[in-house]
Design a protein around this motif. Sequence first.
Motif, PDB file in Angstrom:
ATOM      1  N   MET A 242       0.848  -1.185   0.000  1.00 20.15           N
ATOM      2  CA  MET A 242       0.000   0.000   0.000  1.00 20.15           C
ATOM      3  C   MET A 242       0.879   1.228   0.000  1.00 20.15           C
ATOM      4  N   CYS A 243       0.464   2.223  -0.756  1.00 19.16           N
ATOM      5  CA  CYS A 243       1.214   3.467  -0.785  1.00 19.16           C
ATOM      6  C   CYS A 243       0.269   4.572  -0.361  1.00 19.16           C
ATOM      7  N   PRO A 244       0.413   5.099   0.860  1.00 15.88           N
ATOM      8  CA  PRO A 244      -0.558   6.089   1.337  1.00 15.88           C
ATOM      9  C   PRO A 244      -0.625   7.331   0.467  1.00 15.88           C
ATOM     10  N   THR A 277       0.788   2.985 -12.305  1.00 12.20           N
ATOM     11  CA  THR A 277       1.403   4.145 -12.955  1.00 12.20           C
ATOM     12  C   THR A 277       1.766   5.202 -11.915  1.00 12.20           C
ATOM     13  N   GLY A 278       0.848   5.423 -10.984  1.00  8.94           N
ATOM     14  CA  GLY A 278       1.141   6.371  -9.910  1.00  8.94           C
ATOM     15  C   GLY A 278       2.330   5.932  -9.082  1.00  8.94           C
ATOM     16  N   GLY A 284       9.888   7.649  -8.853  1.00 13.74           N
ATOM     17  CA  GLY A 284      10.866   8.266  -9.734  1.00 13.74           C
ATOM     18  C   GLY A 284      11.258   7.395 -10.900  1.00 13.74           C
ATOM     19  N   ALA A 285      10.424   6.403 -11.213  1.00 16.42           N
ATOM     20  CA  ALA A 285      10.806   5.467 -12.268  1.00 16.42           C
ATOM     21  C   ALA A 285      10.074   5.718 -13.571  1.00 16.42           C
ATOM     22  N   ASP A 286       9.323   6.806 -13.657  1.00 21.18           N
ATOM     23  CA  ASP A 286       8.614   7.006 -14.911  1.00 21.18           C
ATOM     24  C   ASP A 286       9.503   7.746 -15.895  1.00 21.18           C
ATOM     25  N   GLU A 287       8.934   8.060 -17.053  1.00 21.54           N
ATOM     26  CA  GLU A 287       9.798   8.555 -18.139  1.00 21.54           C
ATOM     27  C   GLU A 287      10.368   9.921 -17.827  1.00 21.54           C
ATOM     28  N   SER A 288       9.630  10.739 -17.049  1.00 22.45           N
ATOM     29  CA  SER A 288      10.070  12.122 -16.908  1.00 22.45           C
ATOM     30  C   SER A 288      11.336  12.227 -16.085  1.00 22.45           C
TER      31      SER A 288
END
Lengths: 484, 165
Positions: A242-244, A277-278, A284-288
């Motif tokens: 879970m990610c609050p 995706t969130g 910090g692992a997304d494309e941006s």
Amino acid sequence: CCPRRIRRILDKNIKFHRMCAYMIVLMTLIHYFAHSFNVDFFTSAYTSKILRKRLVARLIQIGNAPNETYLNPIRSNVFSVGAVFLLTGGWTGVIITLSLFFMVTSSVEFIRRSYFEVFWFTHHLFIVFYGFLVVHGISMQVRGQTAASLLVHDPKRCSLINPALWPQNNCPTPVFAGSAPMTWKWVIAPMVLYVIERIIRLVRFNQQVEILKVIKHPSRVIEIQMRKKGFNAEVGQYVFIMCPQLSQLEWHPFTLTSAPEEDYCSVHVRIVGDWTTGLSKVLGADESGNEVLPSWKMPKLAIDGPFGTASEDVFNYPVAICVGSGIGVTPFASLLKSVWYKNLNPEHEMVLKKVYFFWICPETHAFEWFGDLLAYLERQLAEIGRQDLIEYHIYLTRGWDHKQAKTIYAHEEDSRDVITGLEQKTNYGRPNWDEIFSKTAQSHPNTHVGVFFCGVAALSAKLHKMSNKHSGSGVSFHYNKENF
Amino acid sequence: MWANETALLGSSVLSIGGIIGIMGGLLKNFMFWLPIGIYGLIFGIILVILEYPRGRKNKGNTAERRFQSCTATLLTKLPFVDNYYFRAIAYFIVCIPSAIIVPTLLGSVFVIIGSGIYLGAACHNEKWAPVSARTEVRSQSADVTQPPSRPPPRLPQNVNNPNQI
């Protein structure tokens, strides 16, 4: 603790849950329809046609005078549908049945697959269900004569006598009482267990999870390596994460891909929906983001688990056949790594001597990380000279176009497979299970072979049939399935 | 979609309630149940037939129910059923008479809830559309019969070096 045969039954927990649900639905319908007659008996007792029956008229009056107990919980002339809501059993029953209705309609596979949140949140109505189920009978509206009253007022004799003449004929006013609620006795133990489990989850939520590494794999897969104090897992178990920061209410299950011998625990997450995706964004692992996030910027994660599945038992069998199809291959990552670690330890003699691993997928797209893991293991096993410990076969079932066929043909004589880079050549098409099972039966006579499967249901049914078919003299195949 | 599931289950319960109503209505004490029971059974069956075909999802493949194609063709011919406003209001009106006796009350309440969900779906501009055949998997192979129209991409140093072929 428990023998293997009993533990295998626990693997079917979801099936059991569904059987209970079907039974509850069936019994609810029967209960409701039976009580609809009951309610109408209660209310129609006040209508003029029936009032002419002197016995009924007298019986419904009992309870109006002080010191009398009533028989009919409906005390005045009301419309029958209205009586449903007047009775405590009625309106609690309405609430219970409505929650059951919402839970059942949102639990069908179509809603679960396509609109999971609808299923997840309506299923929590079970709290309402159980709460009102326990108080459903609290007014004790199913009533009858008490035992003491039966001794002095015999209903068989007195019902034939005019009620106005009861006092003269040795029929004192009957005393009625209702039966106490019984349901709580049945459900209190599971409810307490569930509450304990939620408390444990709350405690685990507050425990700190340290994120060690986030690795981006090809095809939108990220690997999260974490560490938590006091966390021990067996092979192939799964956890809820879970990610609050993303959602306070969503706990998502992921299979652990790390072996118990490693000092971290890792999961491989495929970025498919909005939660994943969130998650990749906050990690910090997304494309941006191409910069490395410092550890104090990492989001807080909570892990609940580990929870066990069928694959834990694999080390109890001397020979294991492990089949993973598609995403079902993830528990075997942990298994294969652990097999290798255990083999490094020479003094501890393993029961498990041979693993046949079958990986069946339409294409290796999205599982390149698993191919890399297999290549790594292959090299390590070759180094210690134990290549025969794990024998793996990969089947690509989607087929190929003629461009791919040309490439494959051109590289036919290479020592390593052109698609995966492994020494074992990839097979194309589906495996011939009859042949595989009979060959295994021949090479391992008089052994218990464990068959472990994780993946699509159709293949599971086939493997189960094969296991039963080829279990014969001496060799027996025990089928274990993991649910996703 | 969920409205479809609720209305389907509700109408099945309504049919069963109708059967119970009819059975009870044959008894002397509950004669009032008989007409409502028949009403509940007939409309329950009609609603089951209307609700059985699952509509098409907006994205992705829709899993059809078994034998759904028989009634789906019927639905494409009926005038108003693909409009969810119509379904919401029509189901509400149909269920009011069957809510007056207790056996069919349960089914009616369920269908009314289903109609409420349909109203919400109608406000989101959803409609019923028949499920088309499964889209074929697009072949990913390039057509190799034509020569390539563009040169392959080259790394910068290859472009600058005129001696490279």
